[in-house]
Design an enzyme around this catalytic site. Structure first.
Site, PDB file in Angstrom:
ATOM      1  N   SER A 131       0.838  -1.205   0.000  1.00  0.00           N
ATOM      2  CA  SER A 131       0.000   0.000   0.000  1.00  0.00           C
ATOM      3  C   SER A 131       0.866   1.246   0.000  1.00  0.00           C
ATOM      4  CB  SER A 131      -0.863   0.056   1.258  1.00  0.00           C
ATOM      5  OG  SER A 131      -1.557  -1.129   1.431  1.00  0.00           O
TER       6      SER A 131
HETATM    7  N1  SAH Z   1       1.183  -5.634   4.114  1.00  0.00           N
HETATM    8  C1  SAH Z   1       1.851  -5.945   2.878  1.00  0.00           C
HETATM    9  C2  SAH Z   1       0.984  -5.776   1.678  1.00  0.00           C
HETATM   10  C3  SAH Z   1       0.106  -6.841   1.539  1.00  0.00           C
HETATM   11  S1  SAH Z   1      -0.735  -7.094   0.016  1.00  0.00           S
HETATM   12  C4  SAH Z   1       3.060  -5.091   2.675  1.00  0.00           C
HETATM   13  O1  SAH Z   1       3.313  -4.183   3.474  1.00  0.00           O
HETATM   14  O2  SAH Z   1       3.774  -5.343   1.719  1.00  0.00           O
HETATM   15  C5  SAH Z   1      -1.777  -8.367   0.673  1.00  0.00           C
HETATM   16  C6  SAH Z   1      -1.043  -9.637   1.005  1.00  0.00           C
HETATM   17  O3  SAH Z   1      -2.014 -10.519   1.572  1.00  0.00           O
HETATM   18  C7  SAH Z   1      -0.483 -10.343  -0.224  1.00  0.00           C
HETATM   19  O4  SAH Z   1       0.868 -10.642  -0.007  1.00  0.00           O
HETATM   20  C8  SAH Z   1      -1.344 -11.605  -0.340  1.00  0.00           C
HETATM   21  O5  SAH Z   1      -0.656 -12.714  -0.874  1.00  0.00           O
HETATM   22  C9  SAH Z   1      -1.747 -11.819   1.107  1.00  0.00           C
HETATM   23  N2  SAH Z   1      -2.938 -12.641   1.290  1.00  0.00           N
HETATM   24  C10 SAH Z   1      -4.100 -12.639   0.605  1.00  0.00           C
HETATM   25  N3  SAH Z   1      -4.951 -13.553   1.105  1.00  0.00           N
HETATM   26  C11 SAH Z   1      -4.310 -14.129   2.140  1.00  0.00           C
HETATM   27  C12 SAH Z   1      -4.663 -15.167   3.046  1.00  0.00           C
HETATM   28  N4  SAH Z   1      -5.852 -15.761   2.993  1.00  0.00           N
HETATM   29  N5  SAH Z   1      -3.760 -15.535   3.960  1.00  0.00           N
HETATM   30  C13 SAH Z   1      -2.542 -14.934   4.042  1.00  0.00           C
HETATM   31  N6  SAH Z   1      -2.142 -13.961   3.211  1.00  0.00           N
HETATM   32  C14 SAH Z   1      -3.017 -13.566   2.271  1.00  0.00           C
END
Ligand code: SAH
Length: 193
Positions: free
Chosen positions: A43
């Site tokens: 983000s």
């Molecule tokens: N907080 C992160 C950005 C995350 S983007 C940062 O600072 O970079 C959202 C993330 O959630 C992605 O890496 C995606 O693979 C993960 N995600 C989506 N569904 C998920 C689930 N059910 N369990 C664990 N991770 C998940």
């Protein structure tokens, strides 16, 4: 502003987002979301900060984070809390974030590869839960893993329109939800087993 909030802001201004990026590192200093591969994004930094402040993370908090991604948000959480339990479902992202956060010197982060919609029961309950992928509704399993007096920040909605919500559970277990802002996150994928 509380001492903790000013400490978090101060730490945030010193963070280098490019450390958590593999490519397009020049985009790191702009306040915009950037790709981290596998269809996922970090983000915009201002939102990472706003979510951390809204979660009201305290130095003694044990935090569950769903969606480790690049590890950028994990870094900010871990630097301002007791410990972070972070779950990621995409294996290369999980490994990469673990590598980077270890290289950064963190010893209070625990990593799990798996479906974060199930939380991480073994270490529950948590004081704080940060969800960084959008779910169609507030996840009951995660809510169960939140302590009385705990808080959760979670984007709720479909792929195009989401509300960032602050969920608070009081000492009696009553849950209230308040609207923070409109956001657009990648979807929380619930793996079917
Ligand atoms: N907080 C992160 C950005 C995350 S983007 C940062 O600072 O970079 C959202 C993330 O959630 C992605 O890496 C995606 O693979 C993960 N995600 C989506 N569904 C998920 C689930 N059910 N369990 C664990 N991770 C998940």
């Amino acid at each position: 502003m509380s001492r903790q909030d000013s400490d978090i802001r101060e730490y945030f201004t010193r963070m280098d987002r490019s450390f958590y990026m593999d490519k397009d590192k020049r985009l790191a200093r702009f306040d915009q979301a950037v790709s981290i591969g596998h269809g996922q994004t970090i983000s915009q930094p201002s939102l990472v900060l706003a979510m951390t402040l809204a979660l009201d993370v305290q130095p003694e908090s044990r935090v569950l984070e769903i969606g480790t991604g690049s590890g950028f948000q994990t870094d900010l959480l871990a630097s301002s809390s007791d410990s972070v339990y972070t779950v990621e479902r995409i294996e290369p992202l999980h490994h990469r974030a673990k590598e980077k956060l270890t290289e950064a010197g963190f010893t209070n982060i625990y990593f799990k590869l798996g479906d974060g919609s199930l939380g991480w029961k073994a270490h529950s309950p948590y004081d704080r839960i940060m969800v960084t992928a959008a779910a169609p509704k507030v996840n009951e399993t995660l809510l169960e893993q939140l302590k009385p007096g705990g808080k959760m920040v979670i984007p709720v909605g479909d792929s195009l329109d989401q509300e960032l919500r602050l969920i608070e559970k009081d000492q009696l277990g009553e849950v209230t939800s308040s609207f923070l802002e409109r956001v657009m996150f990648v979807q929380l994928i619930e793996d079917t087993v």
